[in-house]
Design a protein around this motif. Structure first.
Motif, PDB file in Angstrom:
ATOM      1  N   ALA A  31      31.440  29.993  55.392  1.00 63.74           N
ATOM      2  CA  ALA A  31      31.649  30.698  56.655  1.00 63.74           C
ATOM      3  C   ALA A  31      32.880  30.163  57.393  1.00 63.74           C
ATOM      4  CB  ALA A  31      30.417  30.578  57.536  1.00 63.74           C
ATOM      5  N   ALA A  32      33.157  28.878  57.243  1.00 65.43           N
ATOM      6  CA  ALA A  32      34.276  28.247  57.950  1.00 65.43           C
ATOM      7  C   ALA A  32      35.454  27.982  57.021  1.00 65.43           C
ATOM      8  CB  ALA A  32      33.815  26.930  58.584  1.00 65.43           C
ATOM      9  N   TYR A  33      35.539  28.703  55.919  1.00 68.14           N
ATOM     10  CA  TYR A  33      36.504  28.413  54.854  1.00 68.14           C
ATOM     11  C   TYR A  33      37.945  28.425  55.344  1.00 68.14           C
ATOM     12  CZ  TYR A  33      38.461  28.564  50.111  1.00 68.14           C
ATOM     13  OH  TYR A  33      39.146  28.289  48.957  1.00 68.14           O
ATOM     14  N   VAL A  34      38.267  29.277  56.293  1.00 69.25           N
ATOM     15  CA  VAL A  34      39.629  29.341  56.820  1.00 69.25           C
ATOM     16  C   VAL A  34      39.691  28.732  58.219  1.00 69.25           C
ATOM     17  CG1 VAL A  34      39.532  31.614  57.941  1.00 69.25           C
ATOM     18  CG2 VAL A  34      41.663  30.875  56.823  1.00 69.25           C
ATOM     19  N   GLY A  35      38.609  28.107  58.643  1.00 71.74           N
ATOM     20  CA  GLY A  35      38.539  27.492  59.959  1.00 71.74           C
ATOM     21  C   GLY A  35      38.047  28.472  61.011  1.00 71.74           C
ATOM     22  N   LEU A  48      30.207  31.355  63.404  1.00 72.54           N
ATOM     23  CA  LEU A  48      29.265  31.052  62.331  1.00 72.54           C
ATOM     24  C   LEU A  48      28.120  32.055  62.326  1.00 72.54           C
ATOM     25  CD1 LEU A  48      28.923  27.147  62.468  1.00 72.54           C
ATOM     26  CD2 LEU A  48      29.752  28.477  60.520  1.00 72.54           C
ATOM     27  N   HIS A  49      27.581  32.339  63.508  1.00 73.39           N
ATOM     28  CA  HIS A  49      26.470  33.282  63.607  1.00 73.39           C
ATOM     29  C   HIS A  49      26.862  34.668  63.106  1.00 73.39           C
ATOM     30  CE1 HIS A  49      24.405  36.516  65.905  1.00 73.39           C
ATOM     31  NE2 HIS A  49      23.339  35.872  65.470  1.00 73.39           N
ATOM     32  N   ALA A  50      28.089  35.088  63.395  1.00 70.67           N
ATOM     33  CA  ALA A  50      28.537  36.411  62.960  1.00 70.67           C
ATOM     34  C   ALA A  50      28.671  36.497  61.447  1.00 70.67           C
ATOM     35  CB  ALA A  50      29.869  36.757  63.626  1.00 70.67           C
ATOM     36  N   ARG A  51      28.820  35.341  60.784  1.00 69.49           N
ATOM     37  CA  ARG A  51      29.079  35.314  59.343  1.00 69.49           C
ATOM     38  C   ARG A  51      27.887  34.871  58.509  1.00 69.49           C
ATOM     39  NH1 ARG A  51      33.650  34.493  62.072  1.00 69.49           N
ATOM     40  NH2 ARG A  51      35.656  35.036  61.110  1.00 69.49           N
ATOM     41  N   MET A  52      26.949  34.150  59.118  1.00 67.70           N
ATOM     42  CA  MET A  52      25.920  33.459  58.349  1.00 67.70           C
ATOM     43  C   MET A  52      24.549  33.699  58.962  1.00 67.70           C
ATOM     44  SD  MET A  52      25.687  29.336  57.648  1.00 67.70           S
ATOM     45  CE  MET A  52      24.999  28.963  59.283  1.00 67.70           C
ATOM     46  N   ALA A  53      23.578  34.003  58.140  1.00 63.32           N
ATOM     47  CA  ALA A  53      22.209  34.193  58.612  1.00 63.32           C
ATOM     48  C   ALA A  53      21.591  32.850  58.998  1.00 63.32           C
ATOM     49  CB  ALA A  53      21.370  34.859  57.521  1.00 63.32           C
ATOM     50  N   GLY A  54      20.656  32.897  59.908  1.00 66.02           N
ATOM     51  CA  GLY A  54      19.889  31.706  60.248  1.00 66.02           C
ATOM     52  C   GLY A  54      20.652  30.648  61.002  1.00 66.02           C
ATOM     53  N   GLN A  67      35.612  18.778  63.117  1.00 70.86           N
ATOM     54  CA  GLN A  67      36.501  19.375  64.105  1.00 70.86           C
ATOM     55  C   GLN A  67      37.821  18.617  64.172  1.00 70.86           C
ATOM     56  OE1 GLN A  67      33.832  19.068  67.600  1.00 70.86           O
ATOM     57  NE2 GLN A  67      34.364  21.193  67.989  1.00 70.86           N
ATOM     58  N   THR A  68      38.878  19.344  64.419  1.00 72.47           N
ATOM     59  CA  THR A  68      40.156  18.739  64.754  1.00 72.47           C
ATOM     60  C   THR A  68      41.045  19.822  65.341  1.00 72.47           C
ATOM     61  OG1 THR A  68      41.876  17.204  63.981  1.00 72.47           O
ATOM     62  CG2 THR A  68      41.418  19.119  62.589  1.00 72.47           C
ATOM     63  N   TYR A  69      42.203  19.416  65.858  1.00 73.86           N
ATOM     64  CA  TYR A  69      43.220  20.400  66.214  1.00 73.86           C
ATOM     65  C   TYR A  69      43.836  20.877  64.909  1.00 73.86           C
ATOM     66  CZ  TYR A  69      43.034  18.994  71.133  1.00 73.86           C
ATOM     67  OH  TYR A  69      42.626  18.738  72.421  1.00 73.86           O
ATOM     68  N   SER A  70      43.733  22.181  64.648  1.00 73.90           N
ATOM     69  CA  SER A  70      44.229  22.694  63.381  1.00 73.90           C
ATOM     70  C   SER A  70      45.178  23.853  63.638  1.00 73.90           C
ATOM     71  CB  SER A  70      43.064  23.049  62.460  1.00 73.90           C
ATOM     72  OG  SER A  70      43.482  23.112  61.118  1.00 73.90           O
ATOM     73  N   PRO A  71      45.027  25.020  62.987  1.00 76.17           N
ATOM     74  CA  PRO A  71      46.027  26.075  63.191  1.00 76.17           C
ATOM     75  C   PRO A  71      46.331  26.328  64.664  1.00 76.17           C
ATOM     76  CG  PRO A  71      44.589  26.693  61.416  1.00 76.17           C
ATOM     77  CD  PRO A  71      44.020  25.423  61.996  1.00 76.17           C
ATOM     78  N   ARG A  72      47.617  26.403  64.983  1.00 75.09           N
ATOM     79  CA  ARG A  72      48.111  26.650  66.338  1.00 75.09           C
ATOM     80  C   ARG A  72      47.694  25.561  67.311  1.00 75.09           C
ATOM     81  NH1 ARG A  72      45.291  30.944  65.885  1.00 75.09           N
ATOM     82  NH2 ARG A  72      44.668  30.976  68.066  1.00 75.09           N
ATOM     83  N   ALA A  73      47.354  24.354  66.797  1.00 76.40           N
ATOM     84  CA  ALA A  73      46.991  23.213  67.626  1.00 76.40           C
ATOM     85  C   ALA A  73      45.847  23.530  68.579  1.00 76.40           C
ATOM     86  CB  ALA A  73      48.204  22.691  68.404  1.00 76.40           C
ATOM     87  N   ALA A  74      44.919  24.393  68.132  1.00 73.02           N
ATOM     88  CA  ALA A  74      43.679  24.658  68.863  1.00 73.02           C
ATOM     89  C   ALA A  74      42.557  23.893  68.173  1.00 73.02           C
ATOM     90  CB  ALA A  74      43.374  26.156  68.860  1.00 73.02           C
ATOM     91  N   VAL A  75      41.483  23.602  68.906  1.00 66.96           N
ATOM     92  CA  VAL A  75      40.340  22.949  68.290  1.00 66.96           C
ATOM     93  C   VAL A  75      39.675  23.930  67.322  1.00 66.96           C
ATOM     94  CG1 VAL A  75      38.074  21.918  68.666  1.00 66.96           C
ATOM     95  CG2 VAL A  75      39.948  21.394  70.228  1.00 66.96           C
ATOM     96  N   TYR A  76      39.480  23.487  66.095  1.00 64.17           N
ATOM     97  CA  TYR A  76      38.860  24.296  65.051  1.00 64.17           C
ATOM     98  C   TYR A  76      37.680  23.534  64.442  1.00 64.17           C
ATOM     99  CZ  TYR A  76      41.972  28.308  64.303  1.00 64.17           C
ATOM    100  OH  TYR A  76      42.639  29.509  64.416  1.00 64.17           O
ATOM    101  N   VAL A  77      36.713  24.277  63.958  1.00 64.63           N
ATOM    102  CA  VAL A  77      35.657  23.736  63.116  1.00 64.63           C
ATOM    103  C   VAL A  77      36.026  24.070  61.677  1.00 64.63           C
ATOM    104  CG1 VAL A  77      33.245  23.960  62.437  1.00 64.63           C
ATOM    105  CG2 VAL A  77      33.849  23.847  64.856  1.00 64.63           C
ATOM    106  N   LEU A  78      36.072  23.047  60.812  1.00 62.38           N
ATOM    107  CA  LEU A  78      36.549  23.190  59.442  1.00 62.38           C
ATOM    108  C   LEU A  78      35.532  22.609  58.469  1.00 62.38           C
ATOM    109  CD1 LEU A  78      40.026  21.485  60.075  1.00 62.38           C
ATOM    110  CD2 LEU A  78      39.511  23.903  60.384  1.00 62.38           C
ATOM    111  N   PRO A  79      35.555  23.070  57.224  1.00 60.36           N
ATOM    112  CA  PRO A  79      34.752  22.393  56.201  1.00 60.36           C
ATOM    113  C   PRO A  79      35.338  21.009  55.920  1.00 60.36           C
ATOM    114  CG  PRO A  79      35.419  24.605  55.498  1.00 60.36           C
ATOM    115  CD  PRO A  79      36.235  24.264  56.695  1.00 60.36           C
ATOM    116  N   VAL A  80      34.475  20.019  55.813  1.00 59.17           N
ATOM    117  CA  VAL A  80      34.948  18.666  55.497  1.00 59.17           C
ATOM    118  C   VAL A  80      35.740  18.671  54.199  1.00 59.17           C
ATOM    119  CG1 VAL A  80      34.200  16.330  54.886  1.00 59.17           C
ATOM    120  CG2 VAL A  80      33.070  17.554  56.761  1.00 59.17           C
ATOM    121  N   ARG A  81      35.253  19.423  53.205  1.00 53.97           N
ATOM    122  CA  ARG A  81      35.899  19.413  51.895  1.00 53.97           C
ATOM    123  C   ARG A  81      37.295  20.016  51.929  1.00 53.97           C
ATOM    124  NH1 ARG A  81      32.229  24.225  49.090  1.00 53.97           N
ATOM    125  NH2 ARG A  81      33.278  25.970  50.119  1.00 53.97           N
TER     126      ARG A  81
END
Length: 325
Positions: A31-35, A48-54, A67-81
């Motif tokens: 669900a968070a593959y592209v952040g 996440l809710h819009a993409r994933m059940a439960g 979490q980190t600042y990622s694309p466009r230096a905004a806070v993003y939730v990302l997969p650890v992997r």
């Protein structure tokens, strides 16, 4: 060049972003593959809710996510992997400034998690892959993490592929805006994956897709169903002036949207209203009428939100009601 209409592009983007068929419960990484951009009040959780059940209220901090600042230096939730792809992938080609800032920030952190306020260069330094953040909607904390074991050039190319896959048809300009790379650096990375891309006529202007996505793009069907989309996902509908690409720009998608209702109500692949929330209260403003069945679906969507005791309030935009009278 094959012609791609705006409707085809939107149907494809919604499909690959899992906004047509929800992923099974527990599919946090996919669900968070592209952040997922985590703008207040917790947009990444709504994404996440819009993409994933439960989805549950605490899923934004699932152990598989970071979490980190990622694309466009905004806070993003990302997969650890995929932390390396979505951080090092946006390192400028001349990385000396980012490396220097990262070293300074890590010295300031001194092995501890500290409040991010006042840490000079924190946003920019996160592209080094050495810094994660934790944002709880009131305070932001930063900590040092091991730099991902991935070649920076490979990370940049993979970031570009993901951008084209999830947001195509797209352009080097849109990739530069989304990734935070300079236009010149983005063009270099784009050219490195050019053999994997196919140019299309996107409603009269050039756009690019991954060659491997061509069949999926042209077979994408008009979506069915309802989603409460957070504001970042509205870019999939094309928010630039001409309504084609994800960025830059903020073209209005519905007259119902305002400061208090920045999100979009999607029904069958169209934005038919806007919504916002304060705590568990979900306010929806409709720019089009809903059928009885659609209203029931809206009630079910709100009830399933990962919020404490969500309550729905619905009103009809006055000018829309007058126009339909």
């Amino acid at each position: 060049m094959r012609i791609v209409t705006r409707e085809q592009a939107i149907a494809y983007r919604l499909d690959v972003n899992h906004l047509v068929e929800r992923l099974p419960a527990g599919s946090h990484e996919e669900a968070a593959y592209v952040g997922l951009q985590d703008t207040a009040p917790r947009d990444a959780l709504l994404g996440l809710h819009a993409r994933m059940a439960g989805c549950t209220p605490g899923d934004w901090e699932h152990p598989s996510l970071i979490q980190t600042y990622s694309p466009r230096a905004a806070v993003y939730v990302l997969p650890v992997r995929d932390f390396g792809v979505l951080t090092l992938g946006r390192m400028p080609l001349d990385s000396r400034r980012v490396d220097r800032l990262a070293e300074q920030v890590c010295e300031t952190l001194n092995g501890q998690e500290r409040r991010g306020a006042g840490i000079d260069g924190l946003r920019e330094a996160c592209a080094s892959g050495r810094i994660a953040v934790r944002w709880d909607t009131t305070s932001l904390w930063a900590r040092e993490v091991p730099r991902p074991d991935i070649d920076v050039a490979d990370a940049r190319r993979e970031l570009c592929r993901r951008h084209v896959h999830y947001f195509g048809p797209t352009t080097p300009k849109a990739f530069a805006w989304w990734s935070g790379l300079s236009p010149a650096d983005a063009r270099v990375v784009w050219d490195q994956v050019a053999d994997e891309l196919a140019e299309v006529d996107f409603d009269g202007v050039p756009g690019w897709i991954l060659r491997d996505d061509a069949d999926r793009l042209w077979s994408a069907e008009t979506p069915r169903g309802m989603r409460l989309l957070p504001a970042p996902d509205l870019r999939l509908f094309g928010r630039d002036r001409d309504g084609r690409f994800i960025a830059p720009g903020l073209r209005a998608l519905t007259p119902a949207a305002d400061t208090f209702h920045p999100n979009g109500l999607m029904v069958d692949g169209r934005i038919v209203g806007a919504w916002g929330r304060k705590g568990g209260r979900v306010d929806v403003v409709l720019s089009e009428e809903l059928s009885r069945a659609q209203y029931d679906d809206l009630c079910a969507e709100v009830a399933s939100l990962p919020l404490s005791d969500p309550q729905l309030s619905v009103e009809r935009l006055a000018i829309a009601a007058e126009g339909g009278a």
